[in-house]
Scaffold this active site. Structure first.
Site, PDB file in Angstrom:
ATOM      1  N   LYS A  11       0.848  -1.201   0.000  1.00 12.36           N
ATOM      2  CA  LYS A  11       0.000   0.000   0.000  1.00 12.36           C
ATOM      3  C   LYS A  11       0.876   1.242   0.000  1.00 12.36           C
ATOM      4  CE  LYS A  11       0.608   1.654   4.380  1.00 12.36           C
ATOM      5  NZ  LYS A  11       1.022   3.002   4.805  1.00 12.36           N
ATOM      6  N   GLY A 101       3.478  -6.268   6.466  1.00 13.74           N
ATOM      7  CA  GLY A 101       2.890  -7.205   7.420  1.00 13.74           C
ATOM      8  C   GLY A 101       1.380  -7.184   7.379  1.00 13.74           C
ATOM      9  N   ASP A 133      -3.895  -0.774   9.517  1.00 11.85           N
ATOM     10  CA  ASP A 133      -3.834  -0.842   8.054  1.00 11.85           C
ATOM     11  C   ASP A 133      -4.496  -2.096   7.491  1.00 11.85           C
ATOM     12  OD1 ASP A 133      -2.561   1.560   7.581  1.00 11.85           O
ATOM     13  OD2 ASP A 133      -0.551   0.701   7.489  1.00 11.85           O
TER      14      ASP A 133
END
Length: 282
Positions: A11, A101, A133
């Protein structure tokens, strides 16, 4: 035993504003997320004899990581309880503001959640337990997120420059927790939720006028970020340059593939001390 191959995209935060803090010290954020074609690869075995998460090119505990936590959470809400083994090839830089992660955890949640018929609303709630996230990575589409990551507005039709180069200082990592714990501001950024553009053309104006509120803190730990941003902003045909997430990765956007390729090639030839990805927004 069932075998699967899953991709987890990195991202990028085109902007990241901190608008406040909860009593539990979690920060309220507003951010525009995009996802790019830089992927971790997950080889997943379900129902075999092995259990755990294995990293082919990194020394990370097979039980103390986001993917294992995601699997354990899902098993508590599943009618089945098979062994799950995951081997991960890491291509997304670690502790670099690219949510590697979180992307890996979200990828395994999408796969197992679908396989085990776990309600998607529950999946989103569980994702937030792993990290702020992870709900966005569960979508892996262009979106605007607010709150502590749980409030998501999908923007599938948003027209943005498609080509992006990612640049990180070689050998430098930044812990997300470290950056947030050291973030101090007398005044938080005002919310822009009531100012989100209706017209497509107005989004780029918003993005260009926005910022990353974590930049100042990140610079204290990795001052090289300042030079990277300076160089990216000077690149010919660069639309915008900014740091993503808590750093230290920075990005520049381009409207044309050839412009991004030229910029990446120039940097690769002149800056061996930087890691450079030439990528595309999904």
């Amino acid at each position: 035993m069932l075998k699967f191959l899953v991709k987890a995209p990195a991202k990028v935060n085109l902007f990241l504003h901190i608008t406040g803090k909860r009593s539990d010290q979690h920060h309220y954020l507003e951010s525009l997320f995009v996802f790019v074609n830089v992927y971790d690869i997950l080889e997943v075995d379900v129902g075999g004899s092995k259990r755990g998460v294995y990293f082919s090119n990194l020394r990370i505990s097979k039980y103390n990581n986001t993917v294992y936590k995601a699997i354990e959470l899902l098993l508590k809400h599943s009618a089945v309880c098979p062994n799950v083994s995951v081997s991960i090839i890491k291509n997304i830089l670690v502790s670099a503001g690219l949510a590697g992660g979180s992307a890996d955890a979200a990828a395994i949640m999408r796969l197992l959640g679908n396989m085990w018929n776990i309600d998607y609303t529950l999946l989103q709630d569980l994702a937030l337990k792993i990290g702020s996230d992870v709900p966005a990575c569960l979508e892996s589409k262009t979106l605007f997120a607010k709150g502590v990551g749980e409030d998501i507005l999908l923007l599938p039709d948003l027209l943005l420059p498609k080509y992006i180069i990612l640049v990180a200082p070689r050998g430098k990592t930044l812990s997300t927790a470290k950056v947030f714990n050291n973030y101090q501001s007398a005044t938080y950024s005002p919310s822009i939720c009531d100012k989100l553009p209706v017209k497509q053309d107005d989004w780029m104006e918003l993005i260009c006028n926005a910022k990353n509120d974590l930049l100042e803190v990140a610079l204290k730990f990795v001052p090289e970020i300042e030079e990277i941003l300076f160089v990216l902003k000077q690149l010919k045909n660069s639309v915008i340059a900014r740091m993503t997430g808590s750093g230290a990765t920075c990005f520049a956007l381009f409207n044309e593939l050839s412009h991004a390729e030229d910029a990446a090639r120039k940097l690769q030839m002149t800056r061996p001390d930087w890691i450079i990805f030439n990528a595309k927004i999904l």
